[in-house]
Design a protein around this motif. Sequence first.
Motif, short mmCIF file in Angstrom:
data_model
loop_
_atom_site.label_atom_id
_atom_site.label_comp_id
_atom_site.label_asym_id
_atom_site.label_seq_id
_atom_site.Cartn_x
_atom_site.Cartn_y
_atom_site.Cartn_z
N ASP A 89 -26.42 10.87 11.16
CA ASP A 89 -25.72 12.14 11.07
C ASP A 89 -25.49 12.80 12.43
O ASP A 89 -24.62 13.65 12.55
N ASP A 90 -26.24 12.41 13.45
CA ASP A 90 -26.10 13.03 14.77
C ASP A 90 -25.01 12.37 15.62
O ASP A 90 -24.71 12.83 16.71
N ILE A 91 -24.41 11.29 15.15
CA ILE A 91 -23.35 10.61 15.88
C ILE A 91 -22.02 10.91 15.23
O ILE A 91 -21.88 10.84 14.01
N LYS A 92 -21.04 11.23 16.05
CA LYS A 92 -19.70 11.54 15.54
C LYS A 92 -18.74 10.43 15.95
O LYS A 92 -18.77 9.94 17.06
N SER A 93 -17.90 10.04 15.03
CA SER A 93 -16.90 9.02 15.29
C SER A 93 -15.56 9.54 14.76
O SER A 93 -15.51 10.19 13.72
N ASP A 94 -14.51 9.25 15.49
CA ASP A 94 -13.18 9.63 15.04
C ASP A 94 -12.61 8.63 14.04
O ASP A 94 -11.49 8.75 13.61
N GLY A 95 -13.39 7.64 13.69
CA GLY A 95 -12.94 6.64 12.75
C GLY A 95 -12.64 5.33 13.44
O GLY A 95 -12.95 5.12 14.61
N VAL A 96 -12.00 4.44 12.69
CA VAL A 96 -11.65 3.11 13.20
C VAL A 96 -10.14 3.07 13.39
O VAL A 96 -9.39 3.35 12.46
N ASP A 97 -9.71 2.74 14.61
CA ASP A 97 -8.28 2.64 14.91
C ASP A 97 -7.82 1.21 14.71
O ASP A 97 -8.42 0.27 15.24
N TYR A 98 -6.76 1.04 13.94
CA TYR A 98 -6.16 -0.26 13.68
C TYR A 98 -4.74 -0.27 14.24
O TYR A 98 -4.01 0.71 14.10
N ALA A 99 -4.36 -1.36 14.86
CA ALA A 99 -2.98 -1.56 15.31
C ALA A 99 -2.64 -3.02 15.06
O ALA A 99 -3.47 -3.91 15.25
N GLY A 100 -1.43 -3.25 14.60
CA GLY A 100 -1.05 -4.63 14.31
C GLY A 100 0.44 -4.78 14.13
O GLY A 100 1.22 -3.87 14.38
N ARG A 101 0.79 -5.94 13.63
CA ARG A 101 2.19 -6.31 13.50
C ARG A 101 2.38 -7.10 12.21
O ARG A 101 1.47 -7.79 11.75
N LEU A 102 3.58 -7.00 11.67
CA LEU A 102 3.96 -7.76 10.48
C LEU A 102 4.42 -9.15 10.89
O LEU A 102 5.25 -9.31 11.80
N TYR A 103 3.86 -10.16 10.24
CA TYR A 103 4.23 -11.56 10.51
C TYR A 103 4.71 -12.21 9.22
O TYR A 103 4.43 -11.73 8.12
N ARG A 104 5.40 -13.33 9.36
CA ARG A 104 5.85 -14.10 8.21
C ARG A 104 5.44 -15.55 8.42
O ARG A 104 5.71 -16.12 9.48
#
Length: 145
Positions: A89-104
């Motif tokens: 509870d004493d640690i703060k995180s802004d969350g998990v950042d995801y970045a990616g691309r669409l592939y076929r």
Amino acid sequence: MNLTGHWKGTYTYGRGYPKNLIGESEPFEFVINEVNGLFTGTCIDNVVKEKQGNESFIEGDFKAKKIRFKKKYKYHLALDESNSLVQQDDIKSDGVDYAGRLYRKFFFGKRYFSGQWRIITTYKENNRIRTYTCGGRWRMNKVNY
């Protein structure tokens, strides 16, 4: 491509994690609702399952085959010395950042997303504010029911 629907994938641990976890993968599922390239959704993964009530939400955008989103948990869980998840509870995180691309896929034409994820965590140690970054790779595809 409309993102609305059910997605399944995996995230793989990379830099910043103990050597025995690097390269290991965990499954996840998203339920996404997209409108005009902006989307929200929910996530079920092992972090959510580990702590009762630890909901996870995603929010992001999809433009020109590129996807970016943030996943946030209700509780911050971290690995302890034995690689077990513990609530902090004493640690703060802004969350998990995801970045990616669409592939076929070349021969089959199926589409999937793949990219990088990272977590930037700020915590206090010896009256000093410290920052720790870890991350890895991820991949997901839409599930047709």
